[in-house]
Design an enzyme around this catalytic site. Structure first.
Site, PDB file in Angstrom:
ATOM      1  N   GLY A  27       6.749 -15.784   1.881  1.00 21.36           N
ATOM      2  CA  GLY A  27       6.178 -14.664   2.617  1.00 21.36           C
ATOM      3  C   GLY A  27       6.993 -13.421   2.376  1.00 21.36           C
ATOM      4  O   GLY A  27       7.986 -13.434   1.646  1.00 21.36           O
ATOM      5  N   CYS A  28       6.580 -12.326   2.990  1.00 21.02           N
ATOM      6  CA  CYS A  28       7.293 -11.058   2.813  1.00 21.02           C
ATOM      7  C   CYS A  28       7.040 -10.187   4.028  1.00 21.02           C
ATOM      8  O   CYS A  28       5.897 -10.061   4.483  1.00 21.02           O
ATOM      9  CB  CYS A  28       6.815 -10.356   1.540  1.00 21.02           C
ATOM     10  SG  CYS A  28       7.616  -8.767   1.230  1.00 21.02           S
ATOM     11  N   GLY A  42       0.820  -1.200   0.000  1.00 20.56           N
ATOM     12  CA  GLY A  42       0.000   0.000   0.000  1.00 20.56           C
ATOM     13  C   GLY A  42       0.855   1.251   0.000  1.00 20.56           C
ATOM     14  O   GLY A  42       0.445   2.294  -0.524  1.00 20.56           O
ATOM     15  N   PRO A  66       6.007 -22.194  -0.634  1.00 26.13           N
ATOM     16  CA  PRO A  66       5.385 -21.089   0.100  1.00 26.13           C
ATOM     17  C   PRO A  66       6.386 -19.945   0.281  1.00 26.13           C
ATOM     18  O   PRO A  66       7.577 -20.181   0.509  1.00 26.13           O
ATOM     19  CB  PRO A  66       5.018 -21.707   1.450  1.00 26.13           C
ATOM     20  CG  PRO A  66       4.939 -23.174   1.191  1.00 26.13           C
ATOM     21  CD  PRO A  66       5.978 -23.445   0.143  1.00 26.13           C
ATOM     22  N   HIS A  75      11.421  -6.399  -5.577  1.00 30.18           N
ATOM     23  CA  HIS A  75      11.176  -5.170  -4.816  1.00 30.18           C
ATOM     24  C   HIS A  75      11.780  -3.945  -5.523  1.00 30.18           C
ATOM     25  O   HIS A  75      11.208  -2.854  -5.475  1.00 30.18           O
ATOM     26  CB  HIS A  75      11.779  -5.281  -3.412  1.00 30.18           C
ATOM     27  CG  HIS A  75      10.902  -6.007  -2.443  1.00 30.18           C
ATOM     28  ND1 HIS A  75       9.611  -5.613  -2.146  1.00 30.18           N
ATOM     29  CD2 HIS A  75      11.139  -7.107  -1.680  1.00 30.18           C
ATOM     30  CE1 HIS A  75       9.093  -6.434  -1.247  1.00 30.18           C
ATOM     31  NE2 HIS A  75       9.995  -7.352  -0.941  1.00 30.18           N
ATOM     32  N   HIS A 123      13.163 -12.617  -5.164  1.00 31.77           N
ATOM     33  CA  HIS A 123      12.190 -11.886  -4.356  1.00 31.77           C
ATOM     34  C   HIS A 123      12.656 -10.446  -4.116  1.00 31.77           C
ATOM     35  O   HIS A 123      11.884  -9.493  -4.293  1.00 31.77           O
ATOM     36  CB  HIS A 123      12.005 -12.617  -3.018  1.00 31.77           C
ATOM     37  CG  HIS A 123      11.018 -11.986  -2.092  1.00 31.77           C
ATOM     38  ND1 HIS A 123       9.815 -12.567  -1.774  1.00 31.77           N
ATOM     39  CD2 HIS A 123      11.056 -10.824  -1.388  1.00 31.77           C
ATOM     40  CE1 HIS A 123       9.148 -11.785  -0.933  1.00 31.77           C
ATOM     41  NE2 HIS A 123       9.900 -10.722  -0.680  1.00 31.77           N
ATOM     42  N   GLU A 124      13.925 -10.287  -3.726  1.00 28.05           N
ATOM     43  CA  GLU A 124      14.447  -8.943  -3.438  1.00 28.05           C
ATOM     44  C   GLU A 124      14.592  -8.111  -4.708  1.00 28.05           C
ATOM     45  O   GLU A 124      14.345  -6.893  -4.690  1.00 28.05           O
ATOM     46  CB  GLU A 124      15.779  -9.035  -2.691  1.00 28.05           C
ATOM     47  CG  GLU A 124      15.727  -9.795  -1.371  1.00 28.05           C
ATOM     48  CD  GLU A 124      14.606  -9.335  -0.448  1.00 28.05           C
ATOM     49  OE1 GLU A 124      14.243  -8.140  -0.487  1.00 28.05           O
ATOM     50  OE2 GLU A 124      14.070 -10.168   0.297  1.00 28.05           O
TER      51      GLU A 124
END
Length: 238
Positions: A155-156, A55, A153, A202, A198-199
């Site tokens: 997460g973050c 968000g 699986p 970002h 994953h990073e």
């Protein structure tokens, strides 16, 4: 925005406030009201000591490269130190600068050997987990070396309290500058390759929720919510 620029911005705001100062109480009261219209005060500025959450616009921006002349600057050094501090404070395995509110292309990764004791051996092996010493990359570039996809699986810390299964490439190569400004390259497979992907997401304004198997998206504490009649809190601090 670099930390130095943020400091300069704060100084400019303070200077502008001094320029409009007046002597009478009524005028000062009006001044305070007027200043709130164009310069709302913030009590906390990046780099944060917490993780930004989904968000926050910073997580959806394409992060800017760190200019060559700033790579070994005190400002970048402070940002990297804060990233490592937050990474370890929250006991996680990866962090990108946007996650502490800084839209720059910097990541840090660390997978400690002690994690093995916290997981069933079958899970550790299935996810191809191996120890990864603290590694920092500035302006990283990622190349896929194995196009085989693994689904596990994920997460973050910026989507706190949730997880989902995500497909990632089995092997990648990542290159860039380390914290000292020296060019380096690292070959990663399995879980560590997943961390890197994953990073890197970002840095491009992406989250794992953009790639996840939506049918597996779940709250990580749903069982506790039921057991404790909903009296469960997800902390965003530590």
């Amino acid at each position: 925005m670099l930390l130095k620029q943020q400091v300069n911005l704060a100084k400019n705001i303070l200077a502008q406030r001094r320029n409009v100062s007046t002597s009478t109480a009524s005028a000062q009261s009006f001044q305070k009201w007027y200043q709130k219209l164009w310069a709302p005060e913030r009590t906390n500025l990046p780099p944060y000591s917490h993780f930004t959450q989904i968000g926050d616009p910073v997580l959806r921006q394409k992060a800017a490269p760190v200019p060559q002349e700033h790579i070994q600057s005190p400002e970048i050094e402070a940002i990297v130190e804060q990233m490592v501090r937050v990474l370890r404070k929250f006991d996680c395995v990866g962090i990108a600068a946007p996650q502490i509110g800084v839209s720059l292309r910097i990541i840090a990764m660390e997978f400690k050997g002690g994690i093995r004791k916290e997981l069933p051996e079958a899970v550790y092996q299935a996810r191809q987990m191996t120890e990864l010493p603290l590694t920092v990359f500035i302006n990283p570039v990622l190349t896929v070396t194995s196009y085989t996809k693994l689904k596990h699986p994920e997460g973050c810390m910026s989507v706190r309290g949730f997880s989902a299964e995500v497909e990632r490439f089995e092997g990648v190569s990542i290159s860039g500058l380390n914290a000292k400004g020296v060019q380096s390259e690292l070959e990663l497979t399995g879980w560590n390759a997943r961390i890197a992907q994953h990073e890197m997401d970002h840095l491009d304004g992406k989250l794992y929720t953009d790639h996840m198997d939506r049918s597996t998206f779940s709250c990580t504490c749903w069982e506790a919510v039921n057991t404790k009649s909903g009296r469960v809190e997800i902390p965003f601090y530590k």
